[in-house]
Enzyme design. Structure first.
Site, PDB file in Angstrom:
ATOM      1  N   SER A 215       0.851  -1.202   0.000  1.00  0.00           N
ATOM      2  CA  SER A 215       0.000   0.000   0.000  1.00  0.00           C
ATOM      3  C   SER A 215       0.881   1.244   0.000  1.00  0.00           C
ATOM      4  CB  SER A 215      -0.859  -0.005   1.264  1.00  0.00           C
ATOM      5  OG  SER A 215      -1.493   1.240   1.466  1.00  0.00           O
ATOM      6  N   TYR A 228      -3.113  -1.058  10.551  1.00  0.00           N
ATOM      7  CA  TYR A 228      -3.090  -1.484   9.140  1.00  0.00           C
ATOM      8  C   TYR A 228      -1.789  -1.045   8.458  1.00  0.00           C
ATOM      9  CZ  TYR A 228      -4.399  -1.307   4.137  1.00  0.00           C
ATOM     10  OH  TYR A 228      -4.426  -1.436   2.767  1.00  0.00           O
TER      11      TYR A 228
HETATM   12  P1  NAD Z   1     -11.548  -5.876  -0.922  1.00  0.00           P
HETATM   13  O1  NAD Z   1     -12.443  -5.732   0.243  1.00  0.00           O
HETATM   14  O2  NAD Z   1     -12.164  -6.088  -2.235  1.00  0.00           O
HETATM   15  O3  NAD Z   1     -10.522  -7.052  -0.694  1.00  0.00           O
HETATM   16  C1  NAD Z   1     -10.088  -7.483   0.555  1.00  0.00           C
HETATM   17  C2  NAD Z   1     -10.390  -8.947   0.639  1.00  0.00           C
HETATM   18  O4  NAD Z   1      -9.750  -9.486   1.804  1.00  0.00           O
HETATM   19  C3  NAD Z   1     -11.866  -9.285   0.829  1.00  0.00           C
HETATM   20  O5  NAD Z   1     -12.530  -9.406  -0.397  1.00  0.00           O
HETATM   21  C4  NAD Z   1     -11.804 -10.613   1.568  1.00  0.00           C
HETATM   22  O6  NAD Z   1     -12.033 -11.674   0.679  1.00  0.00           O
HETATM   23  C5  NAD Z   1     -10.370 -10.702   2.059  1.00  0.00           C
HETATM   24  N1  NAD Z   1     -10.316 -11.026   3.496  1.00  0.00           N
HETATM   25  C6  NAD Z   1     -10.266 -10.167   4.537  1.00  0.00           C
HETATM   26  N2  NAD Z   1     -10.228 -10.871   5.690  1.00  0.00           N
HETATM   27  C7  NAD Z   1     -10.239 -12.194   5.362  1.00  0.00           C
HETATM   28  C8  NAD Z   1     -10.195 -13.395   6.109  1.00  0.00           C
HETATM   29  N3  NAD Z   1     -10.115 -13.400   7.444  1.00  0.00           N
HETATM   30  N4  NAD Z   1     -10.241 -14.558   5.431  1.00  0.00           N
HETATM   31  C9  NAD Z   1     -10.316 -14.584   4.084  1.00  0.00           C
HETATM   32  N5  NAD Z   1     -10.338 -13.470   3.321  1.00  0.00           N
HETATM   33  C10 NAD Z   1     -10.302 -12.299   3.966  1.00  0.00           C
HETATM   34  O7  NAD Z   1     -10.632  -4.580  -0.912  1.00  0.00           O
HETATM   35  P2  NAD Z   1      -9.327  -4.175  -1.748  1.00  0.00           P
HETATM   36  O8  NAD Z   1      -9.145  -2.740  -1.453  1.00  0.00           O
HETATM   37  O9  NAD Z   1      -9.391  -4.643  -3.127  1.00  0.00           O
HETATM   38  O10 NAD Z   1      -8.175  -4.921  -0.983  1.00  0.00           O
HETATM   39  C11 NAD Z   1      -7.210  -5.718  -1.627  1.00  0.00           C
HETATM   40  C12 NAD Z   1      -5.837  -5.342  -1.159  1.00  0.00           C
HETATM   41  O11 NAD Z   1      -5.526  -4.018  -1.570  1.00  0.00           O
HETATM   42  C13 NAD Z   1      -5.642  -5.356   0.353  1.00  0.00           C
HETATM   43  O12 NAD Z   1      -4.376  -5.935   0.639  1.00  0.00           O
HETATM   44  C14 NAD Z   1      -5.611  -3.891   0.712  1.00  0.00           C
HETATM   45  O13 NAD Z   1      -4.873  -3.654   1.888  1.00  0.00           O
HETATM   46  C15 NAD Z   1      -4.913  -3.347  -0.497  1.00  0.00           C
HETATM   47  N6  NAD Z   1      -5.027  -1.905  -0.662  1.00  0.00           N
HETATM   48  C16 NAD Z   1      -6.225  -1.342  -0.936  1.00  0.00           C
HETATM   49  C17 NAD Z   1      -6.311   0.041  -1.082  1.00  0.00           C
HETATM   50  C18 NAD Z   1      -7.610   0.706  -1.394  1.00  0.00           C
HETATM   51  O14 NAD Z   1      -7.668   1.938  -1.371  1.00  0.00           O
HETATM   52  N7  NAD Z   1      -8.666  -0.011  -1.677  1.00  0.00           N
HETATM   53  C19 NAD Z   1      -5.163   0.826  -0.937  1.00  0.00           C
HETATM   54  C20 NAD Z   1      -3.960   0.212  -0.647  1.00  0.00           C
HETATM   55  C21 NAD Z   1      -3.899  -1.165  -0.517  1.00  0.00           C
END
Ligand code: NAD
Ligand code: MG
Length: 323
Positions: A215, A228
């Site tokens: 991130s 986080y």
């Molecule tokens: P998202 O909610 O679509 O994806 C996160 C996923 O984590 C969920 O769909 C879920 O399936 C999984 N998850 C969480 N806890 C779990 C558990 N206990 N068991 C199984 N699965 C579990 O959101 P996203 O933003 O696409 O996140 C994907 C990645 O991107 C993450 O690592 C997040 O930290 C990172 N990220 C996102 C952003 C943003 O702004 N959206 C920014 C930086 C990093």
């Protein structure tokens, strides 16, 4: 280049077997030329909140994971990939791209996300692709080991592991972060990555690729994301150290560093109440990103043609300069 010489080039390419690769690239780009400021929605998002884990299908607007736009060109033909959190958001964009590049994919998600997982599986299976769904809780170490064994068995191997699942809850102060929240954030974001890598590596061959979703918080933490952001810093360093360990096994390890991307994580407690309208608006591009805009990074890092790239960190953050 004149039309005649272009025709000659294609003729030559046909003789050397390059026509299939070269012709579409000349005929039509993968993505039309578009201003990145306006390629996706740039107006503020409406305030909204869902119970964790939110469902993508219930968001307003629904995130764009490339469902109707990503077109593959065989870059990952025959590869076997496991993507955690592949039901929605950035993970779903990677799943769609890998699948359309010719990979067989296994998707892990939290069991209550079944409707989102079914949506993406239905889409790709209708295109004739192999999609294996493996729901389960990544905070459980035993499940992590079972997940790798099952993905390996059902896909017939494992060439690509994307550690993408995460837990994120915004809190103004350390005083508001419960032990349970801290523990769950660490277990989901860091411990699961450790268990999954440890179980997957013995099954991987030279040429395999591990991609961790880090991130902008890995290097520039938001004050509301103390726990986080700490996990995202750990993911970045884990990536670099593991890349050094695995170089001699021919396995590459890299990280992607998203900025503000419109996904379910944000509406399930990822942002403080009342902040949805500001999300992504202060980036130089003036908008939040969509998951589809990260797909190319995951494909590039999975593609063995980028064989000299390991231990690296690639951003997609709208110009903030964080990675
Ligand atoms: P998202 O909610 O679509 O994806 C996160 C996923 O984590 C969920 O769909 C879920 O399936 C999984 N998850 C969480 N806890 C779990 C558990 N206990 N068991 C199984 N699965 C579990 O959101 P996203 O933003 O696409 O996140 C994907 C990645 O991107 C993450 O690592 C997040 O930290 C990172 N990220 C996102 C952003 C943003 O702004 N959206 C920014 C930086 C990093
Ligand atoms: Mg989800």
């Amino acid at each position: 280049m004149t039309d005649t010489s272009r025709r000659d080039l294609f003729k030559g390419a046909a003789v050397t077997g390059l026509a299939a690769a070269a012709a579409p690239a000349f005929a039509q780009g993968q993505t039309p030329l578009a201003d990145p400021q306006t390629r996706f929605v740039s107006t503020p998002f409406p305030e909204q909140r869902q119970k964790w884990p939110a469902l993508q299908r219930n968001m307003r607007p629904v995130p764009d994971c490339g469902e109707s736009s990503y077109r593959g060109s065989g870059r990952l033909a025959g590869r076997k990939a496991l993507i955690t959190g592949g039901d929605s958001g950035i993970g779903r964009a990677a799943v769609i791209a890998f699948s359309r590049e010719g990979a067989d994919v296994a998707i892990n998600y939290y069991p209550t996300e079944e409707p989102d997982a079914q949506d993406v599986a239905k889409l790709l299976r209708a295109e004739g692709r192999k999609v294996v769904l493996i729901p389960g809780d990544l905070t459980d170490a035993k499940f992590c080991n079972d997940l790798i064994a099952r993905a390996n068995r059902e896909l017939g191997g494992l060439d690509i592991l994307v550690n993408n699942a995460a837990y994120q809850q915004s809190k103004d102060s350390i005083a508001e972060i419960s032990f349970e929240q801290f523990d769950r954030t660490m277990k989901t974001n860091v411990y699961a990555m450790f268990h999954l890598c440890k179980a997957a590596i013995p099954l991987m061959k030279p040429g395999a690729s591990i991609i961790n979703t880090a991130s902008v918080n890995s290097v520039s933490p938001e004050k509301e994301l103390l726990d986080y952001a700490s996990t995202k810093g750990a993911i970045l360093i884990f990536t670099k150290a593991l890349a050094k360990q695995l170089a001699k096994q021919g396995i590459r390890v890299n990280a992607v560093g998203p900025g503000p991307i419109w996904t379910p994580l944000q509406v399930a407690g990822g942002q403080l109440p009342g902040k949805m309208g500001e999300f992504g608006q202060d980036t130089p591009l003036g908008r939040a990103g969509q998951p589809a805009e990260l797909a190319g990074l995951y494909v590039a890092l999975a593609d063995p043609s980028d064989s000299y790239t390991t231990g690296s960190f690639f951003g997609a953050n709208g110009g903030t300069g964080a990675s």
